[in-house]
Design an enzyme around this catalytic site. Structure first.
Site, short mmCIF file in Angstrom:
data_model
loop_
_atom_site.label_atom_id
_atom_site.label_comp_id
_atom_site.label_asym_id
_atom_site.label_seq_id
_atom_site.Cartn_x
_atom_site.Cartn_y
_atom_site.Cartn_z
N ASP A 343 0.82 -1.22 0.00
CA ASP A 343 0.00 0.00 0.00
C ASP A 343 0.84 1.26 0.00
OD1 ASP A 343 0.93 -0.63 2.55
OD2 ASP A 343 -0.79 0.30 3.57
N ASP A 378 8.50 9.87 10.10
CA ASP A 378 8.50 8.43 9.93
C ASP A 378 9.64 8.00 9.01
OD1 ASP A 378 6.83 5.93 10.45
OD2 ASP A 378 6.93 5.89 8.26
N ASN A 379 10.43 7.06 9.46
CA ASN A 379 11.49 6.44 8.64
C ASN A 379 12.38 7.46 7.91
OD1 ASN A 379 10.77 3.82 9.30
ND2 ASN A 379 9.37 3.61 7.58
N GLU A 407 12.20 9.02 13.75
CA GLU A 407 11.80 7.64 14.00
C GLU A 407 12.65 6.75 13.10
OE1 GLU A 407 9.03 4.00 13.28
OE2 GLU A 407 9.70 5.50 11.84
#
Length: 659
Positions: A343, A378-379, A407
């Protein structure tokens, strides 16, 4: 190299490529290696320059004998770009005094030494004409009518010593080059974080099994409870439209039902992309209402920025060059073999680096426009380091109060470099450091080895991480992990449900079953409180202790002590009264049983000098969890029952008025 070598200055980043970091109110330890040939006595200062150009001088003290290491501590009290430099000199008086004490006692060169001493005193008197102490001392030492003992006694006169300590006789003055320190607002280094999903707060399941999503306005009703637990920052996952192509179903299944909300990290649909709000959460006005509600509750909002796209994101058709196209013409989706994220399309930063940079900068500025100044990224380790270096610098140039949390559960080199280029906070490996030895080593690393630039945010769990320690450790595990995180680091956090001890994992994974990332999750907070099955009072207590103890909002002051048991962790944190608003010193000792399945009895061994106590003295400590008081010293019996209270959080009871 100057006349007196000055080397290995601290704080600074490895290679000194970017400024060292600190936050307003932080007590920064400064150090340098300073030495000279021969046996002359040296003096060393650290000179701090504030962003306004004001200089303050702080005398450095020698460290362990033979190391030539010098130390001083100072508090940084305003945000902006600071500098420091180290100044070293030959202390002519102390050098003379050292030699004179040896020679005069041995009857060697007595007259010569007294003549030299008198000349030094006369030189010092000339530099401080307002005082007669040094001039009188010079006259007395030079007087040949007095016996040697009387002449030399001048050198040990307390008034003379005080005058020369205030205005030392310096020669061969040498200065290091300046080193930068970026001092950021307090929240960049201090805070208690609480993560929750707005779509779950107020979500309702209809009789047919379908759900009505929570909104920003229903989620705002949860904010007073979060604030009442003492949290400072409320963090929410991405708030953007979610794609439908390859949408994940419950428990990360590949097939989503018509009512499944999907992962908020599959960003982008016909409703918009990273600059849009998921319509089920509300409108721009609803987000503005939520931001105001956070502020009114005494909370600051952090939002999650995940730079990736669902197959339905507008970027896919408008900017296909921002993705990686495979030989068969398809776009590569995200993988972390053997895991696949069908996704999500990862971004390719190399095909159009300038175009993608400008778009990402625009995205951040959209949310800055709502008054949001904290971003959990994120990441970030899957994006180029130079991208973050440039973007964070440009945003901070416009608004230095913006905070980025990295993160990046990745290799140390990348994790540390992300901190180096500008991320103010970092997730860490704390979640997987569970034994006494692992925790001792890691807490020393975070507080000593990387603290010049990496600030840990010790989350005890996340929506992605439910470690085995929590899965199988019961209430004791949840308590002890929270106690260690809240006291070891100035910044810590929990993911919603931690207080309910949600400990069932999806088989074969380290994440909660029925993960909230893929579905709505209702929690009955009132019932849990009424039935006494919530840790909310314990989390509230931890945050209250943090608020009341300035030693706990410092990072670099953690000191590990010892116990005879391989499951009893011991550390302390101390701040001198020189640096507290009350003028009183503050010390906390944490003793934690990290085996959540046992009762442990052992002896704890302390070095009281690390928290300002004479090692020959006994002192009282008060357990801030139970209220009990004990009299302690170097060696102390401890019994910790994991099934009642697995950790002591002990306040050292200094006599009233102790600085």
């Amino acid at each position: 190299m100057g006349r007196i070598p000055i080397r290995h200055l601290s704080p600074q980043q490895p290679e000194n490529l970017w400024p060292a970091k600190a936050y307003v109110g932080e007590v920064v330890p400064f150090a340098a290696t300073v030495f000279k040939e021969g046996h002359d006595v040296l003096g060393v200062d650290v000179v701090l320059t504030t962003p306004r150009g004001v200089e303050t001088v702080h005398r450095m003290r020698p460290g362990a004998p033979g190391t030539d290491r010098w130390h001083a501590s100072a508090v940084v009290d305003e945000s902006g770009e600071w500098t420091y430099r180290v100044s070293a000199w030959l202390d002519d008086w102390e050098t003379w005094l050292h030699n004179a004490e040896i020679k005069i006692a041995a009857g060697v060169d007595v007259d010569l030494m007294l003549t030299m001493g008198a000349e030094l005193l006369a030189r010092a008197a000339a530099a401080t004409p307002a005082s007669t102490v040094l001039a009188d001392a010079a006259t007395r030492m030079a007087s040949e009518r007095l016996p040697v003992e009387a002449r030399f006694s001048v050198a040990t006169d307390a008034r003379v010593a005080a005058a020369l300590a205030t205005a030392p006789l310096r020669s061969l003055i040498t200065e290091s080059g300046p080193r930068p320190i970026r001092v950021e607002r307090e929240r960049a280094g201090v805070g208690a974080w609480y993560e929750f999903f707005p779509r779950s707060e107020g979500a309702k399941q209809k009789k047919d099994g379908s759900w009505v999503s929570g909104t920003f306005r229903t989620a705002a009703k949860r904010l007073p409870a979060i604030a009442s637990m003492g949290f400072d920052v409320v963090y929410i996952p991405p708030i953007h439209p979610i794609g439908t192509t390859n949408r994940k179903g419950p428990n990360n299944t590949l097939t989503a039902g018509p009512g499944d909300p999907g992962s908020p990290y599959g960003i982008g649909s016909a409703d918009g992309g990273h600059d849009s709000i998921h319509p089920e959460l509300g409108t721009e006005k609803d987000l503005a209402f939520f931001v105001r509600a956070c502020t009114q509750s005494g909370l600051e909002l952090a939002i999650d920025i995940a730079l990736q796209a669902s197959p339905d994101h507008p970027w896919v058709t408008e900017h296909p060059e921002w993705f990686t196209t495979l030989p068969d013409g398809t776009i590569a989706y995200a993988e972390n073999p053997p895991k696949k994220y069908q996704d999500i399309y990862p971004l390719n930063f190399d095909n159009d680096p300038e175009g993608i940079y400008q778009e990402m900068l625009r995205i951040f500025r959209v949310w800055l426009g709502y008054g949001i100044k904290i971003f959990r990224v994120d990441n970030p380790h899957t994006k180029p380091l130079q991208f973050w270096e440039r973007l964070i610098a440009e945003i901070l140039d416009d608004d230095p109060d913006v905070i980025f949390l990295s993160e990046a559960f990745t290799r140390p080199a990348m994790m540390r470099s992300l901190a180096g280029v500008g991320f103010q906070q970092s997730y860490t490996y704390f979640t997987w450091r569970n034994t006494k030895v692992e925790l001792e080593e890691y807490l020393v690393e975070l507080s000593k080895e990387t603290s010049d630039y990496l600030r840990p945010n010790l989350f005890v769990n996340t929506h992605d991480i439910l470690p085995p320690y929590l899965q199988f450790g019961g209430q004791a595990a949840y308590k002890v992990r929270a106690a260690i995180a809240a006291t070891a680091s100035p910044t810590w956090g929990v993911y919603s449900g931690y207080e309910l001890m949600e400990n069932i994992a999806r088989p074969g994974s380290e994440e909660n079953i029925d993960n909230e990332k893929y579905e709505f999750k209702q929690r009955d907070w009132a019932a849990a409180e009424a039935e006494g099955r919530t840790l909310a009072p314990y989390l509230t207590l931890l945050n209250r202790i943090r608020a009341q103890h300035p030693a706990l909002v410092q990072l670099r002051n953690l000191e590990v002590h010892w116990s005879d048991d391989d499951s009893i962790l011991v550390f302390s944190k101390f701040i001198d009264g020189e640096f507290t608003a009350s003028g009183e010193s503050d010390a906390i000792i944490v003793v934690a049983n990290v085996d959540p399945h046992s009762v442990r009895e052992t002896t704890v061994h302390l070095d009281p000098t690390r928290f300002g106590v004479d090692p020959a003295s006994l002192f009282d400590v008060t357990d801030l969890v139970t209220g009990e008081t004990f009299t302690w010293g170097l060696d102390n019996f401890v019994r910790l029952d994991a099934f009642t209270e697995p950790a002591h959080i002990l306040r050292v009871e200094f006599p009233k008025g102790t600085p």
